[in-house]
Design a protein around this motif. Structure first.
Motif, PDB file in Angstrom:
ATOM      1  N   THR A 114       0.879  -1.040   0.252  1.00 12.36           N
ATOM      2  CA  THR A 114       0.035  -0.160  -0.429  1.00 12.36           C
ATOM      3  C   THR A 114       0.368   1.251  -0.238  1.00 12.36           C
ATOM      4  O   THR A 114       1.828   1.651   0.589  1.00 12.36           O
ATOM      5  N   ASP A 115       0.489   1.673  -1.126  1.00  8.62           N
ATOM      6  CA  ASP A 115       1.519   3.645  -0.460  1.00  8.62           C
ATOM      7  C   ASP A 115       0.600   4.264   0.487  1.00  8.62           C
ATOM      8  O   ASP A 115      -0.432   3.853   1.509  1.00  8.62           O
ATOM      9  N   VAL A 116       0.909   5.429   0.928  1.00 13.21           N
ATOM     10  CA  VAL A 116       0.420   6.253   2.338  1.00 13.21           C
ATOM     11  C   VAL A 116      -0.136   7.080   1.908  1.00 13.21           C
ATOM     12  O   VAL A 116      -1.418   7.119   2.398  1.00 13.21           O
ATOM     13  N   VAL A 117      -0.348   7.887   1.129  1.00 13.23           N
ATOM     14  CA  VAL A 117      -0.826   8.835   0.431  1.00 13.23           C
ATOM     15  C   VAL A 117      -2.149   8.846  -0.353  1.00 13.23           C
ATOM     16  O   VAL A 117      -1.248   8.406  -1.676  1.00 13.23           O
ATOM     17  N   MET A 118      -3.304   8.731  -0.066  1.00  9.37           N
ATOM     18  CA  MET A 118      -3.861   8.933  -1.060  1.00  9.37           C
ATOM     19  C   MET A 118      -5.291   9.483  -1.075  1.00  9.37           C
ATOM     20  O   MET A 118      -5.516   9.770   0.809  1.00  9.37           O
ATOM     21  N   PRO A 119      -6.745   9.357  -1.662  1.00  6.98           N
ATOM     22  CA  PRO A 119      -7.910   9.913  -1.371  1.00  6.98           C
ATOM     23  C   PRO A 119      -8.517   8.438  -0.319  1.00  6.98           C
ATOM     24  O   PRO A 119      -8.191   7.415  -0.675  1.00  6.98           O
ATOM     25  N   GLU A 120     -10.005   9.495   0.231  1.00  8.63           N
ATOM     26  CA  GLU A 120     -10.273   8.222   0.894  1.00  8.63           C
ATOM     27  C   GLU A 120      -9.986   8.275   2.012  1.00  8.63           C
ATOM     28  O   GLU A 120     -10.349   8.308   3.386  1.00  8.63           O
ATOM     29  N   MET A 121      -9.268   7.135   2.038  1.00  7.49           N
ATOM     30  CA  MET A 121      -8.709   6.263   3.054  1.00  7.49           C
ATOM     31  C   MET A 121      -6.935   6.280   2.769  1.00  7.49           C
ATOM     32  O   MET A 121      -7.086   5.467   1.732  1.00  7.49           O
ATOM     33  N   ASP A 122      -6.311   6.956   3.404  1.00  9.19           N
ATOM     34  CA  ASP A 122      -4.467   6.381   3.792  1.00  9.19           C
ATOM     35  C   ASP A 122      -4.197   5.139   3.826  1.00  9.19           C
ATOM     36  O   ASP A 122      -4.693   4.548   4.144  1.00  9.19           O
TER      37      ASP A 122
END
Length: 91
Positions: A56-64
């Motif tokens: 998983t990436d850290v910075v994402m929209p909706e739920m990081d």
């Protein structure tokens, strides 16, 4: 006779190019790969399918990615899922 285990991975990143790059490398290693664009979408997939590992990436929209990790670790049914945090910055 030994049964082969098919390892399933989930790649979570809001950038398609990063998902595609990681997916390509994981498939070369023989993993079956699914993709999600954010933590919320990933949780929906995880509730429907089983995965051995989540990238998983850290910075994402909706739920990081941090929120996704917290949700997985606080859910006994997902406590055995391995998590790898992957992050890139283009600056």
């Amino acid at each position: 006779m030994t049964k082969d285990i098919e390892l399933r991975a989930l790649v979570v990143d809001d950038y398609e190019s990063m998902r595609r790059r990681l997916r390509t490398e994981l498939e070369k290693l023989g993993l079956q790969v699914e993709e999600a664009t954010n933590g919320q979408e990933a949780l929906e997939l995880i509730r429907k399918q089983s995965f051995h590992i989540v990238f998983t990436d850290v910075v994402m929209p909706e739920m990081d990615g941090f929120e996704l990790c917290e949700e997985l670790r606080n859910s006994p049914e997902f406590s055995s899922v391995h998590i790898v945090v992957v992050s890139t910055h283009h600056d």
